[in-house]
Design a protein around this motif. Structure first.
Motif, PDB file in Angstrom:
ATOM      1  N   GLU A 107       0.141   8.200   0.225  1.00 35.21           N
ATOM      2  CA  GLU A 107      -0.719   8.356   1.402  1.00 35.21           C
ATOM      3  C   GLU A 107      -2.109   8.874   1.020  1.00 35.21           C
ATOM      4  OE1 GLU A 107       0.384   9.809   5.710  1.00 35.21           O
ATOM      5  OE2 GLU A 107       0.314  11.507   4.327  1.00 35.21           O
ATOM      6  N   ASN A 108      -2.167   9.806   0.100  1.00 31.42           N
ATOM      7  CA  ASN A 108      -3.444  10.402  -0.289  1.00 31.42           C
ATOM      8  C   ASN A 108      -4.305   9.480  -1.150  1.00 31.42           C
ATOM      9  OD1 ASN A 108      -3.182  12.851   1.096  1.00 31.42           O
ATOM     10  ND2 ASN A 108      -1.957  13.725  -0.550  1.00 31.42           N
ATOM     11  N   ILE A 109      -3.690   8.624  -1.928  1.00 32.23           N
ATOM     12  CA  ILE A 109      -4.429   7.733  -2.827  1.00 32.23           C
ATOM     13  C   ILE A 109      -4.853   6.446  -2.125  1.00 32.23           C
ATOM     14  CG2 ILE A 109      -4.180   6.245  -4.863  1.00 32.23           C
ATOM     15  CD1 ILE A 109      -2.454   8.440  -6.088  1.00 32.23           C
ATOM     16  N   SER A 110      -4.041   5.958  -1.221  1.00 35.79           N
ATOM     17  CA  SER A 110      -4.233   4.628  -0.637  1.00 35.79           C
ATOM     18  C   SER A 110      -5.265   4.609   0.475  1.00 35.79           C
ATOM     19  CB  SER A 110      -2.906   4.124  -0.063  1.00 35.79           C
ATOM     20  OG  SER A 110      -1.922   4.102  -1.055  1.00 35.79           O
ATOM     21  N   LEU A 111      -5.922   3.458   0.599  1.00 41.55           N
ATOM     22  CA  LEU A 111      -6.780   3.211   1.761  1.00 41.55           C
ATOM     23  C   LEU A 111      -5.916   3.135   3.007  1.00 41.55           C
ATOM     24  CD1 LEU A 111      -8.930   0.301   0.285  1.00 41.55           C
ATOM     25  CD2 LEU A 111      -9.689   2.658   0.685  1.00 41.55           C
ATOM     26  N   GLU A 112      -4.733   2.548   2.824  1.00 44.00           N
ATOM     27  CA  GLU A 112      -3.775   2.340   3.916  1.00 44.00           C
ATOM     28  C   GLU A 112      -2.407   2.131   3.279  1.00 44.00           C
ATOM     29  OE1 GLU A 112      -2.850  -1.197   7.169  1.00 44.00           O
ATOM     30  OE2 GLU A 112      -4.785  -1.166   6.159  1.00 44.00           O
ATOM     31  N   TRP A 113      -1.376   2.574   3.977  1.00 45.80           N
ATOM     32  CA  TRP A 113      -0.012   2.265   3.550  1.00 45.80           C
ATOM     33  C   TRP A 113       0.838   2.128   4.802  1.00 45.80           C
ATOM     34  CZ3 TRP A 113       4.766   4.759   3.971  1.00 45.80           C
ATOM     35  CH2 TRP A 113       4.737   6.011   4.578  1.00 45.80           C
ATOM     36  N   GLY A 114       1.976   1.505   4.661  1.00 46.83           N
ATOM     37  CA  GLY A 114       2.837   1.354   5.817  1.00 46.83           C
ATOM     38  C   GLY A 114       4.120   0.628   5.479  1.00 46.83           C
ATOM     39  N   ILE A 115       4.843   0.308   6.539  1.00 41.19           N
ATOM     40  CA  ILE A 115       6.159  -0.326   6.419  1.00 41.19           C
ATOM     41  C   ILE A 115       6.189  -1.533   7.341  1.00 41.19           C
ATOM     42  CG2 ILE A 115       8.641   0.015   6.738  1.00 41.19           C
ATOM     43  CD1 ILE A 115       7.722   3.141   6.626  1.00 41.19           C
ATOM     44  N   ARG A 116       6.659  -2.650   6.820  1.00 46.42           N
ATOM     45  CA  ARG A 116       6.883  -3.841   7.631  1.00 46.42           C
ATOM     46  C   ARG A 116       8.379  -4.134   7.615  1.00 46.42           C
ATOM     47  NH1 ARG A 116       2.343  -5.837   4.600  1.00 46.42           N
ATOM     48  NH2 ARG A 116       3.795  -6.972   3.299  1.00 46.42           N
ATOM     49  N   PRO A 117       9.028  -4.117   8.785  1.00 44.74           N
ATOM     50  CA  PRO A 117      10.457  -4.459   8.820  1.00 44.74           C
ATOM     51  C   PRO A 117      10.656  -5.929   8.464  1.00 44.74           C
ATOM     52  CG  PRO A 117       9.671  -3.755  10.993  1.00 44.74           C
ATOM     53  CD  PRO A 117       8.497  -3.790  10.092  1.00 44.74           C
ATOM     54  N   ARG A 118      11.783  -6.214   7.848  1.00 42.80           N
ATOM     55  CA  ARG A 118      12.196  -7.589   7.546  1.00 42.80           C
ATOM     56  C   ARG A 118      13.625  -7.740   8.032  1.00 42.80           C
ATOM     57  NH1 ARG A 118      12.113  -8.603   1.588  1.00 42.80           N
ATOM     58  NH2 ARG A 118      13.839  -7.348   2.050  1.00 42.80           N
ATOM     59  N   SER A 119      14.088  -8.947   8.154  1.00 43.98           N
ATOM     60  CA  SER A 119      15.447  -9.175   8.647  1.00 43.98           C
ATOM     61  C   SER A 119      16.490  -8.582   7.713  1.00 43.98           C
ATOM     62  CB  SER A 119      15.705 -10.672   8.837  1.00 43.98           C
ATOM     63  OG  SER A 119      15.577 -11.346   7.604  1.00 43.98           O
ATOM     64  N   ASP A 120      16.174  -8.465   6.433  1.00 47.37           N
ATOM     65  CA  ASP A 120      17.140  -7.935   5.467  1.00 47.37           C
ATOM     66  C   ASP A 120      16.652  -6.644   4.815  1.00 47.37           C
ATOM     67  OD1 ASP A 120      15.098  -9.131   4.077  1.00 47.37           O
ATOM     68  OD2 ASP A 120      16.389 -10.082   2.592  1.00 47.37           O
ATOM     69  N   GLY A 121      15.851  -5.858   5.524  1.00 44.52           N
ATOM     70  CA  GLY A 121      15.368  -4.591   4.972  1.00 44.52           C
ATOM     71  C   GLY A 121      13.950  -4.305   5.417  1.00 44.52           C
ATOM     72  N   LYS A 122      13.103  -3.961   4.455  1.00 42.82           N
ATOM     73  CA  LYS A 122      11.715  -3.624   4.788  1.00 42.82           C
ATOM     74  C   LYS A 122      10.832  -3.896   3.579  1.00 42.82           C
ATOM     75  CE  LYS A 122      12.071   1.243   3.408  1.00 42.82           C
ATOM     76  NZ  LYS A 122      13.424   1.116   2.875  1.00 42.82           N
ATOM     77  N   THR A 123       9.526  -3.913   3.843  1.00 37.41           N
ATOM     78  CA  THR A 123       8.509  -3.935   2.804  1.00 37.41           C
ATOM     79  C   THR A 123       7.656  -2.695   2.994  1.00 37.41           C
ATOM     80  OG1 THR A 123       8.439  -6.351   2.765  1.00 37.41           O
ATOM     81  CG2 THR A 123       6.531  -5.190   1.852  1.00 37.41           C
ATOM     82  N   VAL A 124       7.511  -1.913   1.943  1.00 37.96           N
ATOM     83  CA  VAL A 124       6.587  -0.794   1.949  1.00 37.96           C
ATOM     84  C   VAL A 124       5.359  -1.279   1.174  1.00 37.96           C
ATOM     85  CG1 VAL A 124       6.178   1.603   1.286  1.00 37.96           C
ATOM     86  CG2 VAL A 124       8.467   0.886   1.999  1.00 37.96           C
ATOM     87  N   PHE A 125       4.173  -1.087   1.767  1.00 36.74           N
ATOM     88  CA  PHE A 125       2.958  -1.582   1.130  1.00 36.74           C
ATOM     89  C   PHE A 125       1.916  -0.476   1.060  1.00 36.74           C
ATOM     90  CE2 PHE A 125       2.198  -2.160   5.613  1.00 36.74           C
ATOM     91  CZ  PHE A 125       0.880  -1.792   5.775  1.00 36.74           C
ATOM     92  N   ALA A 126       0.998  -0.635   0.115  1.00 33.80           N
ATOM     93  CA  ALA A 126      -0.127   0.279  -0.010  1.00 33.80           C
ATOM     94  C   ALA A 126      -1.322  -0.505  -0.527  1.00 33.80           C
ATOM     95  CB  ALA A 126       0.198   1.432  -0.956  1.00 33.80           C
ATOM     96  N   LEU A 127      -2.506  -0.183  -0.026  1.00 33.46           N
ATOM     97  CA  LEU A 127      -3.752  -0.784  -0.473  1.00 33.46           C
ATOM     98  C   LEU A 127      -4.541   0.266  -1.205  1.00 33.46           C
ATOM     99  CD1 LEU A 127      -2.788  -2.502   1.997  1.00 33.46           C
ATOM    100  CD2 LEU A 127      -5.158  -3.084   2.337  1.00 33.46           C
ATOM    101  N   VAL A 128      -4.942  -0.049  -2.442  1.00 33.38           N
ATOM    102  CA  VAL A 128      -5.681   0.886  -3.286  1.00 33.38           C
ATOM    103  C   VAL A 128      -7.030   0.275  -3.625  1.00 33.38           C
ATOM    104  CG1 VAL A 128      -5.698   2.128  -5.479  1.00 33.38           C
ATOM    105  CG2 VAL A 128      -3.532   1.796  -4.256  1.00 33.38           C
ATOM    106  N   SER A 129      -8.089   1.010  -3.369  1.00 30.62           N
ATOM    107  CA  SER A 129      -9.425   0.528  -3.676  1.00 30.62           C
ATOM    108  C   SER A 129      -9.640   0.483  -5.185  1.00 30.62           C
ATOM    109  CB  SER A 129     -10.490   1.434  -3.052  1.00 30.62           C
ATOM    110  OG  SER A 129     -11.775   1.037  -3.466  1.00 30.62           O
ATOM    111  N   CYS A 130     -10.320  -0.563  -5.639  1.00 31.16           N
ATOM    112  CA  CYS A 130     -10.729  -0.627  -7.040  1.00 31.16           C
ATOM    113  C   CYS A 130     -12.219  -0.940  -7.097  1.00 31.16           C
ATOM    114  CB  CYS A 130      -9.892  -1.643  -7.813  1.00 31.16           C
ATOM    115  SG  CYS A 130      -9.770  -3.275  -7.090  1.00 31.16           S
ATOM    116  N   ALA A 131     -12.920  -0.709  -5.984  1.00 31.28           N
ATOM    117  CA  ALA A 131     -14.355  -0.967  -5.910  1.00 31.28           C
ATOM    118  C   ALA A 131     -15.120   0.250  -6.434  1.00 31.28           C
ATOM    119  CB  ALA A 131     -14.757  -1.248  -4.470  1.00 31.28           C
ATOM    120  N   GLY A 132     -16.328  -0.012  -6.918  1.00 29.21           N
ATOM    121  CA  GLY A 132     -17.189   1.090  -7.336  1.00 29.21           C
ATOM    122  C   GLY A 132     -17.067   1.343  -8.782  1.00 29.21           C
TER     123      GLY A 132
END
Length: 132
Positions: A107-132
């Protein structure tokens, strides 16, 4: 999660199974993202380590790791699928009092993170900036 007309390119796409070593994942990512600055690469490696470790430590079966990179603006997207419907819990772990801080780190490192439910579980995702 990509801008209109822009595709994110796959950097890494592999199964997460018991026996997978984080050192092999980190080596593959370091090679694939060799042009990133040291600090950005460290952030990506840390988020990948936390999310993959969560699958190995807290879910039945295995999962799948995808790392995608968008160039402009530079963002690395980490997605980890697993077979559990349980959501990550911040600050608490059934594995002991010195565990459970991984999602706080993500949570502290990512621009955004979250969870997307799927029919057979979930996807946990995170977006990390590499700009600059």
């Amino acid at each position: 999660m990509t801008a209109p007309g822009e595709e994110a390119g796959a950097v890494l796409d592999l199964p997460v199974q018991p026996g997978l070593t984080m050192s092999s994942v980190r080596r593959a990512l370091t090679a694939a993202l060799a042009d990133l600055g040291e600090d950005h690469l460290y952030d990506v490696l840390l988020v990948v380590t936390e999310l993959v470790s969560n699958v190995l430590d807290h879910t039945p079966g295995g999962g799948w790791l995808r790392v995608l990179r968008r160039q402009a603006p530079c963002v690395v997207t980490i997605e980890v699928d697993d077979e559990s419907t349980g959501e990550p819990v911040r600050g608490r772990s059934r594995l002991g009092e010195h565990r459970g801080r991984g999602i706080v780190v993500v949570e502290n490192i990512s621009l955004e993170w979250g969870i997307r439910p799927r029919s057979d579980g979930k996807t946990v995702f995170a977006l990390v900036s590499c700009a600059g």
